[in-house]
Write a protein that holds these residues in place. Structure first.
Motif, mmCIF file in Angstrom:
data_model
loop_
_atom_site.group_PDB
_atom_site.id
_atom_site.type_symbol
_atom_site.label_atom_id
_atom_site.label_comp_id
_atom_site.label_asym_id
_atom_site.label_seq_id
_atom_site.Cartn_x
_atom_site.Cartn_y
_atom_site.Cartn_z
ATOM 1 N N THR A 1 -7.092 12.792 15.924
ATOM 2 C CA THR A 1 -7.777 12.477 14.666
ATOM 3 C C THR A 1 -7.278 11.176 14.057
ATOM 4 O OG1 THR A 1 -8.149 14.823 14.230
ATOM 5 C CG2 THR A 1 -8.344 13.354 12.362
ATOM 6 N N GLU B 1 -4.505 17.867 18.100
ATOM 7 C CA GLU B 1 -5.605 17.623 17.157
ATOM 8 C C GLU B 1 -5.252 16.483 16.205
ATOM 9 O OE1 GLU B 1 -8.322 21.016 15.707
ATOM 10 O OE2 GLU B 1 -6.355 21.953 15.955
ATOM 11 N N GLU C 1 -12.850 19.426 12.072
ATOM 12 C CA GLU C 1 -13.817 20.279 11.392
ATOM 13 C C GLU C 1 -14.963 20.747 12.273
ATOM 14 O OE1 GLU C 1 -14.989 18.382 7.754
ATOM 15 O OE2 GLU C 1 -12.936 17.793 7.286
ATOM 16 N N VAL C 2 -14.939 20.404 13.529
ATOM 17 C CA VAL C 2 -15.953 20.881 14.459
ATOM 18 C C VAL C 2 -15.222 21.516 15.634
ATOM 19 C CG1 VAL C 2 -17.956 20.294 15.870
ATOM 20 C CG2 VAL C 2 -17.498 19.026 13.777
ATOM 21 N N SER C 3 -14.886 22.776 15.479
ATOM 22 C CA SER C 3 -14.167 23.503 16.521
ATOM 23 C C SER C 3 -14.408 24.990 16.335
ATOM 24 C CB SER C 3 -12.667 23.194 16.457
ATOM 25 O OG SER C 3 -12.147 23.604 15.216
ATOM 26 N N GLY D 1 -17.389 19.187 8.338
ATOM 27 C CA GLY D 1 -17.905 18.469 9.495
ATOM 28 C C GLY D 1 -18.176 16.997 9.250
ATOM 29 N N LEU D 2 -18.150 16.571 7.981
ATOM 30 C CA LEU D 2 -18.495 15.188 7.656
ATOM 31 C C LEU D 2 -17.288 14.250 7.608
ATOM 32 C CD1 LEU D 2 -21.214 15.688 4.874
ATOM 33 C CD2 LEU D 2 -21.535 15.211 7.311
ATOM 34 N N VAL E 1 -9.300 7.597 13.412
ATOM 35 C CA VAL E 1 -10.741 7.813 13.478
ATOM 36 C C VAL E 1 -11.366 7.120 12.265
ATOM 37 C CG1 VAL E 1 -12.587 9.526 13.261
ATOM 38 C CG2 VAL E 1 -10.652 9.966 14.769
ATOM 39 N N SER F 1 -14.001 14.772 9.502
ATOM 40 C CA SER F 1 -13.373 14.642 10.822
ATOM 41 C C SER F 1 -14.171 15.401 11.871
ATOM 42 C CB SER F 1 -11.942 15.200 10.786
ATOM 43 O OG SER F 1 -11.424 15.315 12.105
ATOM 44 N N PRO F 2 -14.653 14.696 12.902
ATOM 45 C CA PRO F 2 -15.393 15.369 13.979
ATOM 46 C C PRO F 2 -14.498 16.235 14.866
ATOM 47 C CG PRO F 2 -15.030 13.069 14.520
ATOM 48 C CD PRO F 2 -14.544 13.248 13.117
ATOM 49 N N ILE F 3 -13.190 16.090 14.695
ATOM 50 C CA ILE F 3 -12.245 16.849 15.523
ATOM 51 C C ILE F 3 -11.694 18.038 14.755
ATOM 52 C CG2 ILE F 3 -10.022 16.755 16.739
ATOM 53 C CD1 ILE F 3 -10.655 13.768 17.268
ATOM 54 N N SER G 1 -17.180 6.562 7.960
ATOM 55 C CA SER G 1 -18.278 5.665 7.595
ATOM 56 C C SER G 1 -18.136 5.174 6.157
ATOM 57 C CB SER G 1 -19.623 6.383 7.765
ATOM 58 O OG SER G 1 -20.672 5.592 7.254
#
Length: 213
Positions: free
Chosen positions: A57, A53, A161-163, A154-155, A60, A157-159, A63
């Motif tokens: 990450t 993970e 924090e989305v698991s 979720g805003l 990355v 890290s897409p890795i 934005s």
């Protein structure tokens, strides 16, 4: 004759007792060995999955239009925060989770000491909250000297924090180029790993601040 038989019986009983004790000890050793191997296997798989993970990450891009909530209720762009240089990030994912808070509390003294050594101006805490009151309460409760901002899960890290299982908290560095670097998930049972990580971050910011050798 009776004495001989009696002695023989007593000898057999003694031998059987000794064999039983030896067998019990060996069984205990085998159990300990098995438990040790099972624990080592669990730690290995835990480290492997966490390292994966972390690697995925690293680098990355975040934005430059991403905004976070200040404790006074105003929003600020992450780009404004990074204008003054790279930031070490303490990412806390759930202020409403009692077990997560207890886990975090065990390490808060170490984290606060780290903040003072690196410099509060180089550290930010991103709390999973959109409530200024919770942000202020969190900062006050744990005596955190760096800035604390709110950012929904979720805003960042897409890795991470989305698991299926979101870690209670993790660390990373946000660079001036909006890159997530040096991502790290703490493993409570392996404190040496965490110590080594914090030492490497101290060296990193010592160089960035021009204090390195």
């Amino acid at each position: 004759m009776n004495k001989t038989i009696h002695f023989t019986y007593m000898s057999l009983i003694l031998i059987l007792f000794v064999l039983f004790i030896i067998g019990y000890i060996r069984q205990g050793d085998n159990k300990l060995t098995y438990e040790g191997l099972k624990k080592d296997s669990y730690n290995y798989h835990q480290i492997y999955s966490i390292n994966l993970e972390q690697i995925n990450t690293d680098n990355v891009t975040v934005s430059d239009t991403l905004s976070v909530l200040k404790e006074n209720g105003e929003n600020i762009l992450v780009s404004e925060i990074l204008n003054t240089g790279d930031k070490f990030v303490i990412r806390f994912n759930d202020a409403g989770c009692i077990s997560c808070m207890q886990y975090f509390k065990k390490h808060i003294d170490y984290i606060n000491m780290f903040i003072s050594e690196v410099g509060a101006q180089n550290v930010i805490c991103l709390l999973n909250s959109n409530n200024p009151r919770i942000i202020r309460s969190f900062k006050k409760q744990y005596c955190i000297s760096c800035e604390v901002y709110g950012l929904s899960i979720g805003l960042l890290s897409p890795i991470m924090e989305v698991s299926d299982t979101v870690v209670a908290y993790y660390f990373c560095v946000l660079s001036k180029e909006y890159l997530m670097e040096n991502c790290f998930i703490n493993i409570q049972e392996i404190s040496e790993r965490t110590d080594a990580y914090f030492e490497s971050i101290k060296r990193k910011f010592a160089v960035l601040d021009g204090k390195g050798d």
